[in-house]
Design an enzyme around this catalytic site. Structure first.
Site, PDB file in Angstrom:
ATOM      1  NE  ARG A 171     -33.867   1.385  10.649  1.00  0.00           N
ATOM      2  CZ  ARG A 171     -33.627   2.326  11.776  1.00  0.00           C
ATOM      3  NH1 ARG A 171     -32.791   2.255  12.616  1.00  0.00           N
ATOM      4  NH2 ARG A 171     -34.437   3.186  11.805  1.00  0.00           N
ATOM      5  CB  SER A 250     -37.217   4.555   6.671  1.00  0.00           C
ATOM      6  OG  SER A 250     -37.381   5.608   7.958  1.00  0.00           O
ATOM      7  CD  GLU A 373     -35.388   0.791   7.262  1.00  0.00           C
ATOM      8  OE1 GLU A 373     -34.975   1.600   7.477  1.00  0.00           O
ATOM      9  OE2 GLU A 373     -36.473   0.444   7.763  1.00  0.00           O
TER      10      GLU A 373
HETATM   11  N1  EPU Z   1     -37.107  15.521   6.688  1.00  0.00           N
HETATM   12  C1  EPU Z   1     -37.217  16.102   5.490  1.00  0.00           C
HETATM   13  N2  EPU Z   1     -38.313  15.582   5.133  1.00  0.00           N
HETATM   14  C2  EPU Z   1     -39.346  14.778   5.589  1.00  0.00           C
HETATM   15  C3  EPU Z   1     -38.923  14.389   6.908  1.00  0.00           C
HETATM   16  C4  EPU Z   1     -37.924  14.602   7.339  1.00  0.00           C
HETATM   17  O1  EPU Z   1     -36.615  16.799   4.811  1.00  0.00           O
HETATM   18  O2  EPU Z   1     -40.376  14.512   4.962  1.00  0.00           O
HETATM   19  C5  EPU Z   1     -35.673  15.656   7.359  1.00  0.00           C
HETATM   20  C6  EPU Z   1     -35.977  16.828   8.396  1.00  0.00           C
HETATM   21  O3  EPU Z   1     -34.725  17.675   8.464  1.00  0.00           O
HETATM   22  C7  EPU Z   1     -35.715  15.888   9.659  1.00  0.00           C
HETATM   23  C8  EPU Z   1     -34.831  14.609   9.362  1.00  0.00           C
HETATM   24  O4  EPU Z   1     -35.071  14.566   7.780  1.00  0.00           O
HETATM   25  O5  EPU Z   1     -35.095  16.690  10.889  1.00  0.00           O
HETATM   26  C9  EPU Z   1     -34.952  13.512  10.124  1.00  0.00           C
HETATM   27  O6  EPU Z   1     -36.356  13.182  10.006  1.00  0.00           O
HETATM   28  P1  EPU Z   1     -37.082  12.118  11.043  1.00  0.00           P
HETATM   29  O7  EPU Z   1     -36.675  12.575  12.421  1.00  0.00           O
HETATM   30  O8  EPU Z   1     -38.283  11.687  10.508  1.00  0.00           O
HETATM   31  O9  EPU Z   1     -36.015  10.746  10.888  1.00  0.00           O
HETATM   32  P2  EPU Z   1     -35.246   9.772   9.585  1.00  0.00           P
HETATM   33  O10 EPU Z   1     -34.045   9.895   9.726  1.00  0.00           O
HETATM   34  O11 EPU Z   1     -36.170  10.184   8.384  1.00  0.00           O
HETATM   35  C10 EPU Z   1     -35.192   7.831  11.111  1.00  0.00           C
HETATM   36  C11 EPU Z   1     -35.652   6.173  10.745  1.00  0.00           C
HETATM   37  C12 EPU Z   1     -37.050   6.051  11.290  1.00  0.00           C
HETATM   38  C13 EPU Z   1     -37.304   6.397  12.595  1.00  0.00           C
HETATM   39  C14 EPU Z   1     -36.737   8.044  12.671  1.00  0.00           C
HETATM   40  C15 EPU Z   1     -36.879   8.318  14.069  1.00  0.00           C
HETATM   41  C16 EPU Z   1     -33.956   5.319   9.133  1.00  0.00           C
HETATM   42  C17 EPU Z   1     -33.967   5.024   7.775  1.00  0.00           C
HETATM   43  N3  EPU Z   1     -35.140   5.853   9.426  1.00  0.00           N
HETATM   44  O12 EPU Z   1     -35.965   8.323   9.874  1.00  0.00           O
HETATM   45  O13 EPU Z   1     -37.166   4.822  11.343  1.00  0.00           O
HETATM   46  O14 EPU Z   1     -38.360   6.291  12.957  1.00  0.00           O
HETATM   47  O15 EPU Z   1     -35.537   8.430  12.552  1.00  0.00           O
HETATM   48  O16 EPU Z   1     -36.045   7.981  14.921  1.00  0.00           O
HETATM   49  O17 EPU Z   1     -33.076   5.473   9.855  1.00  0.00           O
HETATM   50  C18 EPU Z   1     -37.821   2.913   9.668  1.00  0.00           C
HETATM   51  O18 EPU Z   1     -36.645   2.728   9.542  1.00  0.00           O
HETATM   52  O19 EPU Z   1     -38.702   2.445   8.919  1.00  0.00           O
HETATM   53  C19 EPU Z   1     -38.163   4.057  10.366  1.00  0.00           C
HETATM   54  C20 EPU Z   1     -39.491   4.803  10.480  1.00  0.00           C
END
Ligand code: EPU
Length: 385
Positions: A171, A250, A373
């Site tokens: 990012r 995010s 972000e």
């Molecule tokens: N989780 C929670 N609560 C929630 C959602 C997720 O506890 O409400 C935990 C779960 O354990 C899950 C983990 O967080 O396994 C990861 O969640 P997720 O796969 O949704 O990914 P993220 O790390 O929250 C990142 C990116 C997203 C991208 C997803 C999928 C960042 C800041 N965000 O989210 O990007 O779509 O991975 O690759 O890196 C964005 O940057 O705007 C964005 C949406």
């Protein structure tokens, strides 16, 4: 109104409707130049008049201040797309900044060009993609981007930036590290794989493809469909009927901390301690998957250098703010704890206050300080989150 350089300059344009969060005041002036020459003219005009300069793409990763933006807001509007065969296996694609991001992904998938399929459904325009090196489901722009055409606002000169100058990170890029308005992206260039198969690196995506009857490698169209379906369940695809999607995606980046710190956080928040071995995998297998999914403990993504990326969403929930948290006009999405949403009638000041509240609660509950972000536009030179 028509400006001095033959540019159509609009006055007092409300910006809330041009952003996905739907907050913020008006642009004093706004222009939508098509093509590099017009963009250079717009920048020169702002410089000659001493107007502050802002650049807006699809408005999906910004918070615009309630006082609006003085000076000139540039919304690059060129949408040209050119493809050139590099060799049997590769196609170079040049796309102008104003092209919708997901329409580009859709077009590449239809043309059997691999490399962007996991980035399906990300809102916004092409010009914003390199700024924060957009990423999702095991892919990021840096995997395929080879060059970005950029105008330096101070000189009005356009140049092609290669990877060494772009310095992409998680990012992050040199463009993001520069101050807002100092560089304007006009075009990006990608190197895509012809007749390629999908990149399936992310556990949740692999699971979905398996359920849908695909293995790895999966066809591009299947991967795109699966990513879109997953994003929908998290309200990470903009849908006007779904308030949970009125967000900037995010809101915080996933924090990177030292291994030992991650152990302390896990102990404190009840996620269990998982220790990494020299190869960067965990002894209990918890973080062997790139996304940490399927684990009962704290998700952790080893980076191999004694550092671990944690899940900001998980930290937020463990610190007592579960999905749907918050009473006011701004709260957490009911479908993903990392998205701050405008439930209706919110102001930028509400977003700021709620975001600081979330950061402070996570800091006191875990000692980890979350970084936002989205970019804060118009909050003043002294502003710091
Ligand atoms: N989780 C929670 N609560 C929630 C959602 C997720 O506890 O409400 C935990 C779960 O354990 C899950 C983990 O967080 O396994 C990861 O969640 P997720 O796969 O949704 O990914 P993220 O790390 O929250 C990142 C990116 C997203 C991208 C997803 C999928 C960042 C800041 N965000 O989210 O990007 O779509 O991975 O690759 O890196 C964005 O940057 O705007 C964005 C949406």
């Amino acid at each position: 109104m028509t400006g001095s350089a033959g540019l159509e300059i609009e006055r007092d344009v409300p910006l809330a409707g041009l952003t996905s969060l739907g907050v913020g005041g008006a642009a004093e002036r706004l222009v939508r130049p098509v093509g590099e020459t017009r963009l250079i003219e717009a920048i020169a005009l702002a410089r000659a008049q001493g107007w502050p300069l802002w650049v807006l793409g699809g408005g999906s990763n910004v918070v615009v201040a309630d006082s609006g933006l003085p000076g000139l807001v540039i919304v690059p509007a060129g949408r040209r797309r050119r493809a050139a065969l590099v060799d049997d296996r590769h196609m170079r694609v040049d796309v102008e900044a104003g092209h919708d991001w997901d329409e580009l992904v859709e077009w590449t998938v239809a043309g059997q060009l691999a490399g962007l399929e996991c980035l399906s459904g990300i809102p916004g325009r092409v010009g914003a993609a390199p700024i924060q090196n957009i990423g999702a489901y095991g892919q990021e722009l840096a995997d395929t981007c080879i060059e970005v055409r950029v105008i330096d606002s101070a000189t009005g000169i356009a140049a092609s930036w290669d990877l060494s100058r772009l310095r992409f990170g998680y990012r992050e890029s040199a463009l993001k590290r520069a101050s807002i308005g100092s560089f304007v992206v006009t075009e990006i260039s990608l190197l895509l794989r012809r007749h390629g198969r999908a990149t399936v690196r992310y556990g949740e995506l692999a699971d979905r493809l398996r359920v849908d009857g695909y293995g790895d490698p999966a066809p591009l169209a299947a991967a795109r469909a699966a990513v879109l379906a997953i994003r929908k369940t998290k309200a990470m695809v903009i849908d006007r009927r779904d308030t949970d999607s009125r967000s900037a995606g995010s809101f915080f980046v996933n924090p990177t901390v030292a291994d030992a710190v991650a152990d302390q956080v896990a102990e404190r928040l009840g996620g269990g301690v998982t220790r990494t071995d020299g190869a960067g995998t965990t002894t209990d297998g918890a973080a062997k998957r790139a996304d940490g999914a399927g684990t009962t403990g704290m998700p952790r993504y080893p980076r191999g250098d004694g550092q671990v990326k944690l899940s900001a969403a998980w930290l937020i929930e463990r610190c007592g703010m579960t999905k749907g948290y918050g009473e006011g006009p701004v709260g957490l999405s009911g479908k993903h704890a990392l998205a701050l949403i405008n439930r209706g009638g919110a102001k930028a000041s509400d977003v700021l206050a709620f975001a600081r509240h979330v950061r402070d609660r996570v800091a006191s509950g875990s000692d980890v300080v979350l970084e936002p972000e989205p970019r804060w536009l118009g909050f003043g030179a002294e502003f710091s989150f």
